[in-house]
Design a protein around this motif. Structure first.
Motif, PDB file in Angstrom:
ATOM      1  N   THR A   5      -6.185   5.320  -1.526  1.00 24.52           N
ATOM      2  CA  THR A   5      -5.041   4.577  -0.992  1.00 24.52           C
ATOM      3  C   THR A   5      -4.764   4.960   0.456  1.00 24.52           C
ATOM      4  O   THR A   5      -4.449   4.094   1.287  1.00 24.52           O
ATOM      5  N   LEU A  16      -6.667  -2.233  -4.775  1.00 24.87           N
ATOM      6  CA  LEU A  16      -5.997  -1.183  -5.549  1.00 24.87           C
ATOM      7  C   LEU A  16      -6.487  -1.160  -6.994  1.00 24.87           C
ATOM      8  O   LEU A  16      -6.666  -0.088  -7.578  1.00 24.87           O
ATOM      9  N   ILE A  35       0.837  -1.210   0.000  1.00 23.60           N
ATOM     10  CA  ILE A  35       0.000   0.000   0.000  1.00 23.60           C
ATOM     11  C   ILE A  35       0.865   1.250   0.000  1.00 23.60           C
ATOM     12  O   ILE A  35       0.592   2.216  -0.729  1.00 23.60           O
TER      13      ILE A  35
END
Length: 299
Positions: free
Chosen positions: A96, A130, A44
């Motif tokens: 994110t 994602l 991440i």
């Protein structure tokens, strides 16, 4: 005109410094993810650095060139790509950052906590999340390519200005409000998740602090687990993100309604937009001992 070289220099320094810092963070976390324990948090953070790089290059570099008053170097296709990536990267940064906060909250939560029920513990889950973020933000920004043109291909008296090189053609109010509502909903949902996870981590860190004080009174040695130190770093990142985000919103509203004539002169909203992308990698470098060690080894 007098301020243009100053603004160009500032944009150039911020873009260059932020890009170098994010490249270092991206390479370091990808190296750790591939060669050590595959922690989802590393993936991440690497993706956050990649998003920051895209934002800096698509937002910072055109503003730098614009401030130095170079000739028009963007055609229609280039304008569409640059503005599209700048808008999409902003949304990816929000998504994110929210995912980072939620995953860190899961990591430090007790075994029987409700947070442990969330299936975000493996790299496969993170990659899927994602990928969903990329699709979501590209769809939310899909109206932009239809309304963006280069200055060379349109009559400047019929368009609304967006910098010296690219222009937004007039769009229907229905289209404008649909995509504006979608962006507001996205920001609200992901910032809500970010706020909930951050509040939960703050409560856990407070309990941990009380436990440390008890052990200190009992004269017992205790070392803070790395997960809790990581949680403190994530909370610092989230504080910086929210500060820049809401400052950008507030200043943009002031310029829109009260100081419209100065908005193109001062570029304050643009500086605030780049602020988090520039500062966040250096927060990670300063807080994460692994990154500092890798940086020293490269010297």
């Amino acid at each position: 005109m007098v301020l243009d070289p100053v603004k160009g220099t500032v944009f150039f320094c911020l873009t260059g410094l932020g890009t170098m810092g994010n490249i270092l963070v991206f390479v370091s976390y990808m190296h750790m993810f591939q060669n050590t324990e595959k922690k989802p948090i590393h993936l991440i953070l690497a993706h956050l650095a990649l998003t920051n790089i895209i934002m800096l290059l698509s937002k910072g570099m055109p503003k730098t060139i614009e401030a130095f008053n170079f000739g028009n170097f963007l055609d229609d296709t280039s304008c569409k790509v640059v503005v599209y990536l700048a808008r999409a990267s902003r949304g990816l940064c929000i998504c994110t950052s929210s995912l980072l906060t939620v995953v860190q909250a899961i990591t430090i939560s007790p075994r029987h906590s409700r947070w442990q029920r969330l299936t975000l513990k493996t790299p496969q889950h993170i990659v899927s999340s994602l990928l969903f973020f990329w699709i979501l933000n590209f769809l939310i920004s899909m109206n932009l390519p239809y309304y963006i043109k280069s200055i060379n291909s349109v009559n400047v008296t019929q368009v609304r200005k967006s910098g010296n090189y690219c222009y937004f053609l007039p769009e229907s109010w229905i289209t404008r409000w649909i995509f504006l509502i979608l962006m507001v909903l996205r920001d609200a949902v992901f910032q809500g998740a970010m706020g909930g996870a951050s509040g939960y981590m703050v409560s856990l860190l407070h309990k941990h602090h009380q436990h440390v004080l008890y052990l200190q009174k009992a004269k017992l040695l205790y070392r803070t687990p790395p997960e809790l130190r990581a949680a403190q770093s994530v909370l610092l990142l989230m504080f910086c993100f929210l500060s820049f985000y809401w400052a950008d919103c507030f200043i943009s509203l002031i310029f829109t309604f009260f100081l419209e004539n100065y908005s193109k002169i001062l570029y304050v909203p643009e500086f605030l937009t780049l602020g988090y992308a520039v500062i966040s990698p250096f927060i990670l470098i300063q807080r994460d001992g692994h990154l500092t060690t890798k940086y020293c080894h490269t010297q």
